[in-house]
Design an enzyme around this catalytic site. Structure first.
Site, mmCIF file in Angstrom:
data_model
loop_
_atom_site.group_PDB
_atom_site.id
_atom_site.type_symbol
_atom_site.label_atom_id
_atom_site.label_comp_id
_atom_site.label_asym_id
_atom_site.label_seq_id
_atom_site.Cartn_x
_atom_site.Cartn_y
_atom_site.Cartn_z
ATOM 1 N N ASP A 62 0.838 -1.201 0.000
ATOM 2 C CA ASP A 62 0.000 0.000 0.000
ATOM 3 C C ASP A 62 0.876 1.256 0.000
ATOM 4 O O ASP A 62 0.380 2.376 -0.085
ATOM 5 C CB ASP A 62 -1.010 -0.012 1.160
ATOM 6 C CG ASP A 62 -0.342 -0.040 2.525
ATOM 7 O OD1 ASP A 62 0.903 -0.068 2.594
ATOM 8 O OD2 ASP A 62 -1.077 -0.027 3.536
ATOM 9 N N ASP A 101 -0.891 -6.392 -0.393
ATOM 10 C CA ASP A 101 -1.095 -5.734 0.898
ATOM 11 C C ASP A 101 -2.583 -5.502 1.137
ATOM 12 O O ASP A 101 -3.297 -5.045 0.231
ATOM 13 C CB ASP A 101 -0.395 -4.359 0.857
ATOM 14 C CG ASP A 101 0.452 -4.107 2.083
ATOM 15 O OD1 ASP A 101 0.412 -4.924 3.025
ATOM 16 O OD2 ASP A 101 1.163 -3.081 2.088
ATOM 17 N N LYS A 131 -0.768 -9.726 2.847
ATOM 18 C CA LYS A 131 -0.035 -9.217 4.009
ATOM 19 C C LYS A 131 -0.935 -8.250 4.752
ATOM 20 O O LYS A 131 -1.677 -7.489 4.133
ATOM 21 C CB LYS A 131 1.244 -8.503 3.560
ATOM 22 C CG LYS A 131 1.998 -7.841 4.717
ATOM 23 C CD LYS A 131 3.353 -7.326 4.284
ATOM 24 C CE LYS A 131 3.328 -5.921 3.750
ATOM 25 N NZ LYS A 131 2.797 -4.902 4.647
ATOM 26 N N GLU A 133 -1.094 -5.598 8.455
ATOM 27 C CA GLU A 133 -0.352 -4.971 9.548
ATOM 28 C C GLU A 133 -1.033 -5.249 10.887
ATOM 29 O O GLU A 133 -2.256 -5.273 10.967
ATOM 30 C CB GLU A 133 -0.288 -3.447 9.330
ATOM 31 C CG GLU A 133 0.485 -3.035 8.101
ATOM 32 C CD GLU A 133 0.562 -1.516 7.919
ATOM 33 O OE1 GLU A 133 0.174 -0.765 8.840
ATOM 34 O OE2 GLU A 133 1.025 -1.090 6.847
ATOM 35 N N GLU A 200 9.194 -3.998 10.521
ATOM 36 C CA GLU A 200 9.567 -2.680 9.979
ATOM 37 C C GLU A 200 9.965 -1.714 11.090
ATOM 38 O O GLU A 200 9.283 -1.603 12.116
ATOM 39 C CB GLU A 200 8.385 -2.087 9.183
ATOM 40 C CG GLU A 200 8.698 -0.691 8.646
ATOM 41 C CD GLU A 200 7.752 -0.198 7.562
ATOM 42 O OE1 GLU A 200 6.859 -0.959 7.132
ATOM 43 O OE2 GLU A 200 7.926 0.969 7.136
HETATM 44 O O1 KIV Z 1 3.546 -1.129 1.676
HETATM 45 C C1 KIV Z 1 4.719 -1.564 1.604
HETATM 46 O O2 KIV Z 1 5.429 -1.349 0.626
HETATM 47 C C2 KIV Z 1 5.207 -2.359 2.727
HETATM 48 C C3 KIV Z 1 6.655 -2.734 2.720
HETATM 49 C C4 KIV Z 1 7.524 -1.563 2.877
HETATM 50 C C5 KIV Z 1 6.948 -3.793 3.702
HETATM 51 O O3 KIV Z 1 4.469 -2.685 3.589
#
Ligand code: KIV
Length: 292
Positions: A62, A101, A131, A133, A200
């Site tokens: 994202d 994401d 993915k 968070e 991160e």
């Molecule tokens: O959104 C993204 O690019 C990320 C990475 C930096 C891990 O979450």
């Protein structure tokens, strides 16, 4: 075809077979190495080049809100946008595993909502895993997604979708209790079924403790060398992004400067009439042949 391994992948024109990187491959890299090399991509051409360069995992992050759309943070990014970029990137990949994401508010409301939206990413975005968070608080959401056969990559530490709660993009886990909480979060994500975790923006020694505490691979960004892999935003490591330049970004090229220089040359040649010369023009015979 039971009893025979049928790897996913694509046959090349040359007849050789390129085997796709799979979730079990990524899990196996914790014990067997080498460290996982992950990068972001947002379009077909870049994906093709990064895949050719040997990236193991490509993330449609994202972060596209910031580096593609020019927004100050990732919060406005939508499922539709992640899926749009996912389809473009997927067409460029032969080997790398493709992760999508889950944007802000696409998974937080409930485990059912998280599953519904993860399913959209898989069906509409061509992703091979998703993915999201967060720590222990999203573990039930991870478990629900995983129960439907969708692999999930976790993301702890500096979670950009929580930028306002953190008071900016700040290194996390500096205090002992915060570091301990990160370890608990990572374990909760592992127990919920994550196959890997992005760490991160945390001190290198804390990332090392998290990596030690879980049996799944950790993939660091601004988290030091002790993770099981690394991830960088493509426009950062290629030296294209003109905005924020965090300490953890190593620029492996200065393509931004190269693009500016190439554009200057093109503009000059157009203005002086040096472009297009005969080499870049169709002659009468060539045109006649083409239209015959
Ligand atoms: O959104 C993204 O690019 C990320 C990475 C930096 C891990 O979450």
């Amino acid at each position: 075809m039971y009893g025979r391994e049928v790897p996913t992948g694509v046959a090349e024109a040359s007849g050789s077979f390129v085997r796709k990187v799979t979730v079990p491959d990524i899990r196996g890299r914790k014990a067997e190495g080498p460290p996982i090399a992950m990068v972001t991509a947002y379009d077909f051409t870049m994906a093709l080049l990064l895949d050719e360069g040997g990236a193991d995992v490509i993330l449609v992050g994202d972060s596209l809100g910031m580096v593609v759309q020019g927004l100050p943070n990732t919060i406005p990014v939508t499922i539709e946008e992640i899926c749009y970029h996912g389809r473009a990137v997927a067409r460029g990949l032969r080997r790398a595993h493709l992760v999508g994401d889950m944007p802000f508010m696409s998974f937080q409301l409930s485990p059912e909502d998280a599953l519904r939206n993860a399913g959209r990413l898989m069906k509409e975005g061509c992703f091979e895993s998703v993915k999201l968070e967060g720590g222990a608080e999203v573990a039930p959401h991870v478990a629900r997604i995983v129960s439907a056969g969708i692999p999930v990559m976790g993301h702890v530490g500096l979670c950009p979708q929580s930028v306002h709660a953190m008071g900016g993009f700040k290194v996390q886990g500096k205090q002992d209790d915060a570091a301990d909480r990160l370890i608990r979060d990572a374990r909760a994500l592992e127990d919920a079924g994550c196959y890997s975790i992005v760490i991160e923006g945390v001190p290198a020694d804390v990332a090392a403790r998290i990596t030690e505490a879980v049996a799944i691979p950790t993939i660091g960004i601004g988290a030091g060398v002790h993770c099981d892999g690394q991830v960088l935003v493509c426009y950062d490591f290629l030296g294209m992004f003109r905005g924020m330049r965090p300490k953890f970004v190593k620029r492996y090229a200065e393509l931004g400067d190269a693009i500016v220089e190439a554009t200057r040359s093109y503009v000059d040649e157009v203005r002086t009439g040096a472009f297009p010369s005969d080499t870049y023009s169709f002659g009468i015979k060539a045109v006649a042949r083409k239209t015959a």
